[in-house]
Design a protein around this motif. Sequence first.
Motif, PDB file in Angstrom:
ATOM      1  N   LEU A  34       0.835  -1.193   0.000  1.00  0.00           N
ATOM      2  CA  LEU A  34       0.000   0.000   0.000  1.00  0.00           C
ATOM      3  C   LEU A  34       0.875   1.251   0.000  1.00  0.00           C
ATOM      4  CD1 LEU A  34      -2.798   1.373   0.206  1.00  0.00           C
ATOM      5  CD2 LEU A  34      -2.500   1.285   2.683  1.00  0.00           C
ATOM      6  N   VAL A  35       1.940   1.230   0.776  1.00  0.00           N
ATOM      7  CA  VAL A  35       2.876   2.356   0.807  1.00  0.00           C
ATOM      8  C   VAL A  35       3.381   2.643  -0.602  1.00  0.00           C
ATOM      9  CG1 VAL A  35       5.169   3.109   1.596  1.00  0.00           C
ATOM     10  CG2 VAL A  35       3.562   2.054   3.221  1.00  0.00           C
ATOM     11  N   GLN A  36       3.766   1.602  -1.316  1.00  0.00           N
ATOM     12  CA  GLN A  36       4.285   1.793  -2.674  1.00  0.00           C
ATOM     13  C   GLN A  36       3.212   2.328  -3.620  1.00  0.00           C
ATOM     14  OE1 GLN A  36       7.537   1.750  -3.295  1.00  0.00           O
ATOM     15  NE2 GLN A  36       7.712   1.253  -1.120  1.00  0.00           N
ATOM     16  N   LEU A  37       1.975   1.837  -3.495  1.00  0.00           N
ATOM     17  CA  LEU A  37       0.894   2.356  -4.345  1.00  0.00           C
ATOM     18  C   LEU A  37       0.691   3.845  -4.112  1.00  0.00           C
ATOM     19  CD1 LEU A  37      -1.831  -0.449  -4.104  1.00  0.00           C
ATOM     20  CD2 LEU A  37      -0.369   0.088  -6.073  1.00  0.00           C
ATOM     21  N   ALA A  73      -3.199   4.929 -12.303  1.00  0.00           N
ATOM     22  CA  ALA A  73      -3.692   6.283 -12.576  1.00  0.00           C
ATOM     23  C   ALA A  73      -5.202   6.285 -12.810  1.00  0.00           C
ATOM     24  CB  ALA A  73      -2.970   6.887 -13.775  1.00  0.00           C
ATOM     25  N   GLY A  74      -5.768   5.139 -13.203  1.00  0.00           N
ATOM     26  CA  GLY A  74      -7.207   5.011 -13.407  1.00  0.00           C
ATOM     27  C   GLY A  74      -7.862   4.117 -12.371  1.00  0.00           C
ATOM     28  N   TRP A  75      -7.377   4.154 -11.145  1.00  0.00           N
ATOM     29  CA  TRP A  75      -7.823   3.231 -10.104  1.00  0.00           C
ATOM     30  C   TRP A  75      -9.331   3.262  -9.866  1.00  0.00           C
ATOM     31  CZ3 TRP A  75     -10.246   5.267  -5.862  1.00  0.00           C
ATOM     32  CH2 TRP A  75     -10.020   6.626  -5.585  1.00  0.00           C
ATOM     33  N   ARG A  76      -9.977   4.380 -10.103  1.00  0.00           N
ATOM     34  CA  ARG A  76     -11.431   4.456  -9.872  1.00  0.00           C
ATOM     35  C   ARG A  76     -12.206   3.534 -10.815  1.00  0.00           C
ATOM     36  NH1 ARG A  76      -9.664   9.537  -8.612  1.00  0.00           N
ATOM     37  NH2 ARG A  76     -10.461  10.407  -6.673  1.00  0.00           N
ATOM     38  N   GLU A  77     -11.686   3.346 -12.019  1.00  0.00           N
ATOM     39  CA  GLU A  77     -12.365   2.516 -13.012  1.00  0.00           C
ATOM     40  C   GLU A  77     -11.826   1.088 -13.065  1.00  0.00           C
ATOM     41  OE1 GLU A  77     -11.190   5.752 -13.935  1.00  0.00           O
ATOM     42  OE2 GLU A  77     -13.192   6.491 -13.415  1.00  0.00           O
ATOM     43  N   ALA A  78     -10.761   0.811 -12.353  1.00  0.00           N
ATOM     44  CA  ALA A  78     -10.134  -0.511 -12.385  1.00  0.00           C
ATOM     45  C   ALA A  78     -10.650  -1.359 -11.219  1.00  0.00           C
ATOM     46  CB  ALA A  78      -8.615  -0.381 -12.312  1.00  0.00           C
ATOM     47  N   PHE A  81      -8.491  -2.972  -7.163  1.00  0.00           N
ATOM     48  CA  PHE A  81      -8.091  -2.341  -5.908  1.00  0.00           C
ATOM     49  C   PHE A  81      -9.167  -2.549  -4.839  1.00  0.00           C
ATOM     50  CE2 PHE A  81      -6.035  -0.206  -9.413  1.00  0.00           C
ATOM     51  CZ  PHE A  81      -4.709  -0.268  -9.025  1.00  0.00           C
ATOM     52  N   THR A  82      -8.716  -2.812  -3.610  1.00  0.00           N
ATOM     53  CA  THR A  82      -9.647  -3.018  -2.504  1.00  0.00           C
ATOM     54  C   THR A  82     -10.241  -1.678  -2.069  1.00  0.00           C
ATOM     55  OG1 THR A  82      -7.990  -2.687  -0.763  1.00  0.00           O
ATOM     56  CG2 THR A  82      -8.205  -4.943  -1.664  1.00  0.00           C
ATOM     57  N   GLU A  83     -11.294  -1.748  -1.270  1.00  0.00           N
ATOM     58  CA  GLU A  83     -11.903  -0.520  -0.750  1.00  0.00           C
ATOM     59  C   GLU A  83     -10.910   0.253   0.117  1.00  0.00           C
ATOM     60  OE1 GLU A  83     -14.798   0.951  -1.653  1.00  0.00           O
ATOM     61  OE2 GLU A  83     -14.760  -0.653  -3.139  1.00  0.00           O
ATOM     62  N   LYS A  84     -10.111  -0.463   0.887  1.00  0.00           N
ATOM     63  CA  LYS A  84      -9.098   0.200   1.721  1.00  0.00           C
ATOM     64  C   LYS A  84      -8.067   0.915   0.846  1.00  0.00           C
ATOM     65  CE  LYS A  84      -6.043  -0.640   5.649  1.00  0.00           C
ATOM     66  NZ  LYS A  84      -5.652  -1.612   6.682  1.00  0.00           N
ATOM     67  N   ASP A 106     -15.764  13.823   2.865  1.00  0.00           N
ATOM     68  CA  ASP A 106     -16.104  12.460   2.467  1.00  0.00           C
ATOM     69  C   ASP A 106     -14.861  11.631   2.177  1.00  0.00           C
ATOM     70  OD1 ASP A 106     -15.774  14.077   0.101  1.00  0.00           O
ATOM     71  OD2 ASP A 106     -16.777  12.519  -1.078  1.00  0.00           O
ATOM     72  N   VAL A 107     -13.823  12.260   1.649  1.00  0.00           N
ATOM     73  CA  VAL A 107     -12.572  11.549   1.381  1.00  0.00           C
ATOM     74  C   VAL A 107     -11.894  11.172   2.699  1.00  0.00           C
ATOM     75  CG1 VAL A 107     -10.245  11.793   0.391  1.00  0.00           C
ATOM     76  CG2 VAL A 107     -12.252  12.619  -0.883  1.00  0.00           C
ATOM     77  N   TYR A 108     -11.827  12.114   3.617  1.00  0.00           N
ATOM     78  CA  TYR A 108     -11.230  11.843   4.929  1.00  0.00           C
ATOM     79  C   TYR A 108     -12.025  10.767   5.674  1.00  0.00           C
ATOM     80  CZ  TYR A 108      -9.241  12.379   9.532  1.00  0.00           C
ATOM     81  OH  TYR A 108      -8.628  12.120  10.719  1.00  0.00           O
ATOM     82  N   GLU A 109     -13.347  10.879   5.652  1.00  0.00           N
ATOM     83  CA  GLU A 109     -14.193   9.922   6.364  1.00  0.00           C
ATOM     84  C   GLU A 109     -14.071   8.512   5.781  1.00  0.00           C
ATOM     85  OE1 GLU A 109     -17.929  11.965   6.161  1.00  0.00           O
ATOM     86  OE2 GLU A 109     -17.258  13.468   7.615  1.00  0.00           O
ATOM     87  N   ALA A 110     -13.931   8.403   4.470  1.00  0.00           N
ATOM     88  CA  ALA A 110     -13.734   7.082   3.852  1.00  0.00           C
ATOM     89  C   ALA A 110     -12.429   6.466   4.350  1.00  0.00           C
ATOM     90  CB  ALA A 110     -13.734   7.195   2.333  1.00  0.00           C
ATOM     91  N   ALA A 111     -11.374   7.277   4.419  1.00  0.00           N
ATOM     92  CA  ALA A 111     -10.096   6.769   4.933  1.00  0.00           C
ATOM     93  C   ALA A 111     -10.231   6.377   6.399  1.00  0.00           C
ATOM     94  CB  ALA A 111      -8.999   7.810   4.743  1.00  0.00           C
ATOM     95  N   ALA A 112     -10.961   7.179   7.176  1.00  0.00           N
ATOM     96  CA  ALA A 112     -11.133   6.901   8.608  1.00  0.00           C
ATOM     97  C   ALA A 112     -11.916   5.606   8.851  1.00  0.00           C
ATOM     98  CB  ALA A 112     -11.823   8.084   9.292  1.00  0.00           C
ATOM     99  N   ARG A 113     -12.715   5.178   7.883  1.00  0.00           N
ATOM    100  CA  ARG A 113     -13.444   3.913   8.023  1.00  0.00           C
ATOM    101  C   ARG A 113     -12.516   2.705   7.848  1.00  0.00           C
ATOM    102  NH1 ARG A 113     -17.419   6.820   5.310  1.00  0.00           N
ATOM    103  NH2 ARG A 113     -16.900   5.961   3.271  1.00  0.00           N
ATOM    104  N   HIS A 114     -11.419   2.898   7.171  1.00  0.00           N
ATOM    105  CA  HIS A 114     -10.520   1.780   6.861  1.00  0.00           C
ATOM    106  C   HIS A 114      -9.218   1.784   7.653  1.00  0.00           C
ATOM    107  CE1 HIS A 114     -12.897   0.201   3.555  1.00  0.00           C
ATOM    108  NE2 HIS A 114     -13.156   1.451   3.238  1.00  0.00           N
ATOM    109  N   PHE A 115      -8.903   2.911   8.278  1.00  0.00           N
ATOM    110  CA  PHE A 115      -7.638   3.042   9.002  1.00  0.00           C
ATOM    111  C   PHE A 115      -7.917   3.538  10.416  1.00  0.00           C
ATOM    112  CE2 PHE A 115      -6.638   3.495   4.524  1.00  0.00           C
ATOM    113  CZ  PHE A 115      -5.488   2.731   4.375  1.00  0.00           C
ATOM    114  N   SER A 116      -7.181   2.987  11.381  1.00  0.00           N
ATOM    115  CA  SER A 116      -7.268   3.501  12.750  1.00  0.00           C
ATOM    116  C   SER A 116      -6.706   4.926  12.769  1.00  0.00           C
ATOM    117  CB  SER A 116      -6.456   2.611  13.696  1.00  0.00           C
ATOM    118  OG  SER A 116      -5.064   2.772  13.437  1.00  0.00           O
TER     119      SER A 116
END
Length: 149
Positions: A34-37, A73-78, A81-84, A106-116
């Motif tokens: 994930l770090v590399q992505l 670069a097109g991760w939204r359409e590919a 990739f997992t939700e996290k 909404d972007v921050y909240e989505a990340a907060a749902r997947h990461f402590s």
Amino acid sequence: MQTRMKWKEVDPAAYTAMSALQTYVRNSSLDKQLVQLVEVRASQINGCAFCLDMHAFEARRLGETEQRLYTLAGWREAPFFTEKERAALALTEAVTLVAGTQVPDDVYEAAARHFSEKELVELILLIVTINGWNRIVVTTRTLPLERGA
């Protein structure tokens, strides 16, 4: 293209300071792939060839697939990739482009749902660090290493 400055030689203490952030990121609890992505995606946005080369190479070494790297670069359409990962990539884009995005709730909240909270701190520092490297390397025109064919 030519290198403008060998900044590490000009000011080794500056390189040491940036390396300390990189060490924090490297030792974080975040998944290494994930770090590399995240590092590749920020580097794509910032047009940093040196970091793209380095982090794509490292991602492959860690087992990342070519298909996922090609479609990053097109991760939204590919569908690869997992939700996290999607949450991390969305946050990466928002922080990288902070002047235009202000990192939407909404972007921050989505990340907060997947990461402590601790992982969020690590993720934000990861994004800040790769953006710092990108800005230094692009400004000084540090060239990627020749790896051969």
